[in-house]
Scaffold this motif. Structure first.
Motif, PDB file in Angstrom:
ATOM      1  N   PRO A  99      65.657  61.634  61.424  1.00  0.00           N
ATOM      2  CA  PRO A  99      65.138  62.395  60.285  1.00  0.00           C
ATOM      3  C   PRO A  99      66.133  63.480  59.848  1.00  0.00           C
ATOM      4  N   VAL A 100      66.439  63.506  58.547  1.00  0.00           N
ATOM      5  CA  VAL A 100      67.338  64.532  58.011  1.00  0.00           C
ATOM      6  C   VAL A 100      66.657  65.382  56.937  1.00  0.00           C
ATOM      7  N   PHE A 101      65.512  64.927  56.416  1.00  0.00           N
ATOM      8  CA  PHE A 101      64.741  65.717  55.452  1.00  0.00           C
ATOM      9  C   PHE A 101      63.315  65.199  55.396  1.00  0.00           C
ATOM     10  N   GLN A 102      62.378  66.135  55.313  1.00  0.00           N
ATOM     11  CA  GLN A 102      60.977  65.794  55.085  1.00  0.00           C
ATOM     12  C   GLN A 102      60.350  66.974  54.368  1.00  0.00           C
ATOM     13  N   GLY A 103      59.825  66.732  53.179  1.00  0.00           N
ATOM     14  CA  GLY A 103      59.173  67.808  52.442  1.00  0.00           C
ATOM     15  C   GLY A 103      59.189  67.573  50.945  1.00  0.00           C
ATOM     16  N   TRP A 104      58.753  68.597  50.222  1.00  0.00           N
ATOM     17  CA  TRP A 104      58.691  68.538  48.759  1.00  0.00           C
ATOM     18  C   TRP A 104      60.032  68.901  48.158  1.00  0.00           C
ATOM     19  N   MET A 105      60.418  68.177  47.125  1.00  0.00           N
ATOM     20  CA  MET A 105      61.563  68.534  46.277  1.00  0.00           C
ATOM     21  C   MET A 105      61.035  68.663  44.855  1.00  0.00           C
ATOM     22  N   PHE A 106      61.514  69.692  44.147  1.00  0.00           N
ATOM     23  CA  PHE A 106      61.095  69.939  42.778  1.00  0.00           C
ATOM     24  C   PHE A 106      62.239  69.643  41.813  1.00  0.00           C
ATOM     25  N   ALA A 107      61.929  68.985  40.715  1.00  0.00           N
ATOM     26  CA  ALA A 107      62.953  68.665  39.717  1.00  0.00           C
ATOM     27  C   ALA A 107      63.527  69.932  39.095  1.00  0.00           C
ATOM     28  N   ASN A 108      62.677  70.908  38.771  1.00  0.00           N
ATOM     29  CA  ASN A 108      63.142  72.115  38.086  1.00  0.00           C
ATOM     30  C   ASN A 108      63.664  73.180  39.039  1.00  0.00           C
ATOM     31  N   ALA A 109      63.557  72.971  40.328  1.00  0.00           N
ATOM     32  CA  ALA A 109      64.047  73.943  41.299  1.00  0.00           C
ATOM     33  C   ALA A 109      64.665  73.210  42.487  1.00  0.00           C
ATOM     34  N   PRO A 110      65.764  72.493  42.266  1.00  0.00           N
ATOM     35  CA  PRO A 110      66.335  71.679  43.344  1.00  0.00           C
ATOM     36  C   PRO A 110      66.878  72.486  44.518  1.00  0.00           C
ATOM     37  N   GLY A 111      67.200  73.751  44.313  1.00  0.00           N
ATOM     38  CA  GLY A 111      67.760  74.558  45.388  1.00  0.00           C
ATOM     39  C   GLY A 111      66.744  75.077  46.382  1.00  0.00           C
ATOM     40  N   ILE A 112      65.463  74.967  46.073  1.00  0.00           N
ATOM     41  CA  ILE A 112      64.430  75.486  46.972  1.00  0.00           C
ATOM     42  C   ILE A 112      64.341  74.651  48.238  1.00  0.00           C
ATOM     43  N   ALA A 113      64.293  73.349  48.092  1.00  0.00           N
ATOM     44  CA  ALA A 113      64.246  72.449  49.251  1.00  0.00           C
ATOM     45  C   ALA A 113      65.195  71.302  48.937  1.00  0.00           C
ATOM     46  N   MET A 114      66.261  71.208  49.722  1.00  0.00           N
ATOM     47  CA  MET A 114      67.256  70.187  49.426  1.00  0.00           C
ATOM     48  C   MET A 114      67.729  69.503  50.696  1.00  0.00           C
ATOM     49  N   LEU A 115      68.228  68.307  50.502  1.00  0.00           N
ATOM     50  CA  LEU A 115      68.810  67.550  51.605  1.00  0.00           C
ATOM     51  C   LEU A 115      70.156  68.185  51.953  1.00  0.00           C
TER      52      LEU A 115
END
Length: 128
Positions: A99-115
């Motif tokens: 696992p390298v990422f698990q969670g929400w990603m937002f189109a308008n705020a990509p820097g909040i949660a990123m791979l």
């Protein structure tokens, strides 16, 4: 509507555990969709690929195995945005996937949660 999104963003910024889509109550300001469109970047070759993923149907991009568990979009009368719950594993050294990422990603705020990966980058474009 905005309060729920703010709470989710605040929990991400403060390091609180992410809410799995099966546990989250659907915010009435979001519409559930069945398909996610992601932009995948291979940093080595500088190639960008647009990926279309159906919910719960894993696909492979390079050594990544990507699964979208939920994809929500704002209604047409609101400012466009999309949020996708992603599970990403890297199969490079482990065929089962690390696992390298698990969670929400937002189109308008990509820097909040990123791979955070040395070779690949992912970004949510929209949910349909």
């Amino acid at each position: 509507m905005k309060a729920a999104r703010f709470a989710l963003l605040a929990s991400l910024l403060l390091g609180a555990p992410a809410i799995h889509p099966a546990q989250a109550q659907m915010d009435p300001g979001w519409d559930a969709k069945r398909e996610a469109e992601l932009q995948a970047l291979d940093k080595v070759t500088a190639r960008i690929t647009i990926l279309k993923l159906q919910l719960n149907q894993p696909i492979t991009f390079g050594t990544l195995r990507i699964t979208v568990r939920a994809c929500n979009a704002r209604p047409p009368e609101e400012v466009a945005d999309a949020a996708a719950w992603l599970e990403v594993q890297d199969t490079r050294n482990d065929s089962g996937g690390k696992p390298v990422f698990q969670g929400w990603m937002f189109a308008n705020a990509p820097g909040i949660a990123m791979l955070e990966h040395p070779v690949y980058d992912l970004r949510v474009l929209e949910c349909r």
